[in-house]
Design a protein around this motif. Structure first.
Motif, PDB file in Angstrom:
ATOM      1  N   ARG A   1       4.365   0.345   2.529  1.00 34.93           N
ATOM      2  CA  ARG A   1       3.807  -0.875   3.133  1.00 34.93           C
ATOM      3  C   ARG A   1       3.700  -2.215   2.663  1.00 34.93           C
ATOM      4  O   ARG A   1       3.470  -2.533   1.176  1.00 34.93           O
ATOM      5  CB  ARG A   1       3.045  -0.269   4.122  1.00 34.93           C
TER       6      ARG A   1
ATOM      7  N   ASN B   1       1.959   8.988  10.498  1.00 35.13           N
ATOM      8  CA  ASN B   1       3.368   7.675  10.265  1.00 35.13           C
ATOM      9  C   ASN B   1       4.319   7.763   9.946  1.00 35.13           C
ATOM     10  O   ASN B   1       5.586   7.234  10.175  1.00 35.13           O
ATOM     11  CB  ASN B   1       2.729   7.030   9.041  1.00 35.13           C
TER      12      ASN B   1
ATOM     13  N   SER C   1       1.033  -1.300  -0.027  1.00 32.27           N
ATOM     14  CA  SER C   1      -0.177   0.089   0.199  1.00 32.27           C
ATOM     15  C   SER C   1       0.821   1.442   0.414  1.00 32.27           C
ATOM     16  O   SER C   1       2.227   1.067   0.575  1.00 32.27           O
ATOM     17  CB  SER C   1      -0.838  -0.155   1.628  1.00 32.27           C
ATOM     18  N   TYR C   2       0.253   2.398  -0.729  1.00 30.43           N
ATOM     19  CA  TYR C   2       0.859   3.644  -0.556  1.00 30.43           C
ATOM     20  C   TYR C   2       0.917   4.811   0.138  1.00 30.43           C
ATOM     21  O   TYR C   2      -0.982   4.591   0.487  1.00 30.43           O
ATOM     22  CB  TYR C   2       1.353   4.115  -1.741  1.00 30.43           C
ATOM     23  N   GLU C   3       0.432   5.974   1.114  1.00 33.70           N
ATOM     24  CA  GLU C   3       0.463   6.306   1.625  1.00 33.70           C
ATOM     25  C   GLU C   3       1.351   7.411   1.447  1.00 33.70           C
ATOM     26  O   GLU C   3       2.132   7.680   2.211  1.00 33.70           O
ATOM     27  CB  GLU C   3       0.887   5.966   3.326  1.00 33.70           C
ATOM     28  N   ARG C   4       0.528   9.188   1.787  1.00 37.05           N
ATOM     29  CA  ARG C   4       1.149  10.154   1.950  1.00 37.05           C
ATOM     30  C   ARG C   4       1.789  10.110   3.560  1.00 37.05           C
ATOM     31  O   ARG C   4       1.239   9.603   4.705  1.00 37.05           O
ATOM     32  CB  ARG C   4       0.259  10.921   1.992  1.00 37.05           C
TER      33      ARG C   4
END
Length: 307
Positions: free
Chosen positions: A215, A167, A159-162
């Motif tokens: 992640r 985080n 997964s991708y997150e800003r």
């Protein structure tokens, strides 16, 4: 005559940004976050001269160089005259670093034949078309698509997150593990780079930086940090991934551009610093062009070679 140079502090961001916005070129160094974060390792200070912005750098041998002034054209000419007087008073040869091609053209126009410029290939920035970094279309980027497809296949729960306050700590922990794996404590250059990386994470909000992470199985395996450089160019300052996770670097590169840089025509991925491996990797993404930066000297002083 004296130029009132001062140490770069976080509270100087607004002033420095205001002047740098008048500089429309695409050099990655001349942006507040880079200058501020690296000034602890490469002594740099700044001054406002004739309503333009000038940075001064001091080398280990005690020599001094300044940047080409950032500001409006008619004020730049006045600022240059002040700078030249200071060099003369201090009995130093005129040196200007990080001078771009358009700036040297102005010098040639105003002072025909007085200066020479030596470009440093190791310091040239790689600039790419955002669309190509996003789609990786075409035969020449087929290998990059394969790396990404393999990553998605091997790690289907990715997964991708800003990056945000929620985080940020996860990125710190990943960076600390990366530092240990790469034995950064035993290499001054790697240690400095990791300190800059950790400070960029810590000051993400204050420096108005943008970050993204990947992640796998809930753990951060890659992160990257960048920001707008000018109205048409986004710059990527930092990119870290675990090298044993095949495809993690191409994946974070592509995802970060896809999610954070779509409002920009170009992406500047900075220089290769002369590293053969880094140069090969950056060239493999097929840059649209390079941003050349050079050292300007007076021709009569060329025998004082400081390159």
């Amino acid at each position: 005559m004296e130029i009132p140079f001062k140490k770069i502090e976080l509270e100087d961001k607004a002033v420095i940004d205001r002047y740098l916005k008048k500089k429309t070129y695409r050099s990655c160094e001349l942006i507040f976050s880079n200058v501020y974060l690296w000034s602890r390792y490469y002594p740099t200070d700044f001054a406002v001269v004739e309503d333009t912005l000038v940075f001064r750098s001091r080398r280990e041998d005690g020599s001094i160089s300044m940047t080409f002034p950032a500001g409006e054209e008619e004020k730049i000419r006045k600022a240059l005259e002040v700078m030249f007087q200071v060099f003369e008073q201090e009995q130093r040869p005129i040196r200007m670093h990080l001078v771009q091609e358009q700036e040297f053209e102005l010098l040639e126009q105003w002072y025909p034949g007085r200066f020479s410029i030596t470009y440093d290939r190791d310091a040239a920035d790689y600039v790419y078309e955002t669309e190509k970094l996003t789609t990786l279309a075409g035969k020449k980027l087929h290998g990059k698509r394969n790396h990404i497809n393999n990553f998605k296949k091997q790690y289907p729960d990715w997964s991708y997150e800003r990056i945000s306050e929620a985080n940020q700590e996860d990125c710190f922990q990943m960076a600390m593990k990366w530092r240990q794996d790469h034995e950064c404590e035993y290499d001054q250059e790697k240690r400095d780079e990791m300190c800059v990386t950790l400070n960029a994470l810590r000051l993400l909000s204050e420096l108005e930086l943008v970050g993204g992470l990947l992640r796998v199985e809930g753990e951060v395996v890659a992160f990257t940090i960048g920001e707008p450089l000018n109205p048409d160019t986004f710059v990527v300052h930092i990119e870290k991934a675990f090298p044993d996770m095949q495809g993690a670097y191409p994946m974070i590169n592509q995802q970060f551009v896809e999610h954070e840089a779509q409002d920009f025509l170009y992406v500047n991925r900075e220089e290769d610093t002369g590293s053969e491996g880094l140069r090969k990797a950056k060239l493999s993404y097929r840059p649209a062009f390079l941003v050349n930066k050079g050292l300007v000297c007076e021709k009569k002083e060329e025998h004082h070679d400081e390159n």
